[in-house]
Scaffold this motif. Structure first.
Motif, PDB file in Angstrom:
ATOM      1  N   GLN A   1      -7.054   7.195   5.051  1.00 18.29           N
ATOM      2  CA  GLN A   1      -7.838   7.407   3.845  1.00 18.29           C
ATOM      3  C   GLN A   1      -7.499   6.434   2.722  1.00 18.29           C
ATOM      4  O   GLN A   1      -8.316   6.183   1.844  1.00 18.29           O
ATOM      5  CB  GLN A   1      -7.614   8.840   3.323  1.00 18.29           C
ATOM      6  CG  GLN A   1      -7.967   9.936   4.306  1.00 18.29           C
ATOM      7  CD  GLN A   1      -9.437   9.957   4.676  1.00 18.29           C
ATOM      8  OE1 GLN A   1     -10.286   9.510   3.887  1.00 18.29           O
ATOM      9  NE2 GLN A   1      -9.763  10.463   5.850  1.00 18.29           N
ATOM     10  N   HIS A   2      -6.271   5.873   2.745  1.00 16.84           N
ATOM     11  CA  HIS A   2      -5.812   5.135   1.578  1.00 16.84           C
ATOM     12  C   HIS A   2      -5.466   3.669   1.814  1.00 16.84           C
ATOM     13  O   HIS A   2      -5.594   2.856   0.895  1.00 16.84           O
ATOM     14  CB  HIS A   2      -4.582   5.838   0.988  1.00 16.84           C
ATOM     15  CG  HIS A   2      -4.890   7.200   0.433  1.00 16.84           C
ATOM     16  ND1 HIS A   2      -5.485   7.399  -0.802  1.00 16.84           N
ATOM     17  CD2 HIS A   2      -4.707   8.436   0.965  1.00 16.84           C
ATOM     18  CE1 HIS A   2      -5.642   8.692  -1.011  1.00 16.84           C
ATOM     19  NE2 HIS A   2      -5.182   9.341   0.037  1.00 16.84           N
TER      20      HIS A   2
ATOM     21  N   THR B   1      -3.060  10.187   6.252  1.00 18.02           N
ATOM     22  CA  THR B   1      -3.033   9.666   4.883  1.00 18.02           C
ATOM     23  C   THR B   1      -3.392   8.192   4.855  1.00 18.02           C
ATOM     24  O   THR B   1      -4.187   7.742   4.032  1.00 18.02           O
ATOM     25  CB  THR B   1      -1.639   9.880   4.266  1.00 18.02           C
ATOM     26  OG1 THR B   1      -1.324  11.272   4.296  1.00 18.02           O
ATOM     27  CG2 THR B   1      -1.600   9.385   2.821  1.00 18.02           C
TER      28      THR B   1
ATOM     29  N   ASP C   1       0.819  -1.207   0.000  1.00 14.53           N
ATOM     30  CA  ASP C   1       0.000   0.000   0.000  1.00 14.53           C
ATOM     31  C   ASP C   1       0.855   1.259   0.000  1.00 14.53           C
ATOM     32  O   ASP C   1       0.975   1.964   0.990  1.00 14.53           O
ATOM     33  CB  ASP C   1      -0.958   0.010   1.195  1.00 14.53           C
ATOM     34  CG  ASP C   1      -2.157  -0.859   0.930  1.00 14.53           C
ATOM     35  OD1 ASP C   1      -2.005  -2.085   1.031  1.00 14.53           O
ATOM     36  OD2 ASP C   1      -3.218  -0.309   0.602  1.00 14.53           O
TER      37      ASP C   1
END
Length: 373
Positions: free
Chosen positions: A27-28, A24, A14
């Protein structure tokens, strides 16, 4: 019939997750379409299918990530990857409730004749599970004050296999030195440390970075944050632990529903801003209570009067949204106080967008737990 456990490694898969900040990652991590079946969706879909198409009748299906929903589900996998990333872990394993996670740990790693050291003040559902279920499995449990590492060290037996901590503790917010206990635990090759991080959340505390082998949290609380999901999660960097806990998911069926995973995955997106506001409000409430003449004592880990204030500052990034206080006048005064609340609601649980107040020993739910104070 089911395939091999799916891998929830985040560091490699990731966007080099170890270099990204908390806001961050939340969210990802685990949110890309490569983690589920619908390749063009930006938001993880709710995959309700309990079974998945197999390529044939030979052994090819063993290598598939999704075969049967107990073994793996795309919506659950997206959430597990996200929380593992926030905890700084390789693996996240979600269960249908917080107490189910504790039972899964016991079943995965302990056997008759083993010994557990548990904090004397932990969530009542966990302590009663150890007393009423774990003890019937022939596993001995010692409840001790873990705020003094020496108590832990002298309580270790030749058959001690697990130390279970909760810090801050429920309900009186006692702080245990995770790093010190981890050093003690790891002097014994067959002993591991599990930490209940529910009261802090991964935003304010990362037990794995402090030496814990397992980090547990009730997703029901801060992580989901909206009082509409019942779930627990375990995170670890230990591949063998992950494999055994995945097996517990499969064999017990104690997994959360795809819809609950969707809600929790959605709720955790606002965890950073919610935790900051929780802390801001908790400071205001604690400072008010400290100055109120009707309050005997108020404790909050972020205030200097807390017995473990320096330790809390050392191992926590922040102090969360829980405040514990004692009213003068005892039970009668507490009853009057709770009955007159307006904005705060007298209800069990925590970590929601709602402001809650609770008298644990008489709460209609918590009084079922004998160790609740």
């Amino acid at each position: 019939m089911a395939g091999n456990p799916i891998t929830t490694t985040t560091a490699e898969d990731d966007q080099n997750a170890t270099s990204l900040g908390f806001d961050t990652l939340v969210q990802h991590a685990g949110q890309g379409p490569e983690h589920w079946c619908t390749q063009n969706a930006l938001v993880p879909p709710i995959v309700t299918s309990t079974t998945f198409l197999l390529p044939g009748i030979r052994d090819k299906w063993i290598d598939l990530p999704y075969v049967y929903s107990r073994q793996g589900n795309p919506t659950r996998n997206a959430f597990e990857i996200c929380i593992a990333s926030l905890d700084g872990a390789k693996h996240g394993i979600a269960f249908s409730s917080g107490v189910t996670t504790a039972l899964a740990v016991t079943m995965a790693f302990l056997k008759t004749g083993d010994h557990i050291i548990c904090g004397s003040e932990v969530y009542g559902g966990i302590s009663d599970q150890f007393r009423q279920i774990t003890s019937k499995m022939g596993i001995d449990v010692s409840f001790i004050d873990t705020t003094d590492p020496k108590n832990v060290e002298k309580s270790i037996k030749t058959n001690t296999r697990m130390i279970w901590l909760e810090t801050p503790s429920n309900p009186c917010l006692r702080i245990t030195d995770i790093k010190a206990i981890a050093v003690i635990a790891h002097q014994h090759p067959d002993l591991f440390l599990a930490v209940d991080n529910t009261f802090s959340s991964p935003y304010y505390q990362k037990p794995l970075e402090l030496g814990a082998d397992l980090c547990m949290a009730s997703v029901t609380k801060y992580i989901n944050g909206h009082s509409d999901v019942l779930m627990g999660i375990l995170c670890t960097n230990n591949d063998e632990f992950n494999e055994k806990l995945r097996n517990m998911q499969l064999l017990t069926g104690g997994v959360p529903s795809p819809f609950d995973c969707y809600l929790a995955n959605r709720g955790v997106k606002t965890l950073p801003v919610r935790m900051e506001r929780h802390q801001q409000n908790a400071f205001a409430v604690a400072n008010f209570l400290q100055k109120n003449p009707r309050v005997e004592k108020a404790l909050y880990p972020g205030l200097p009067n807390h017995p473990q204030y320096e330790l809390a500052k050392k191992q926590m990034k922040g102090f969360s949204g829980m405040v514990c206080f004692w009213l003068k006048g005892g039970f009668d005064e507490a009853e009057i106080f709770l009955n007159k609340l307006q904005l705060f609601k007298n209800a069990a649980s925590l970590g929601s967008v709602h402001s809650l107040a609770e008298h644990p020993i008489t709460n209609k739910y918590d009084h079922l737990f004998s160790n609740q104070k």
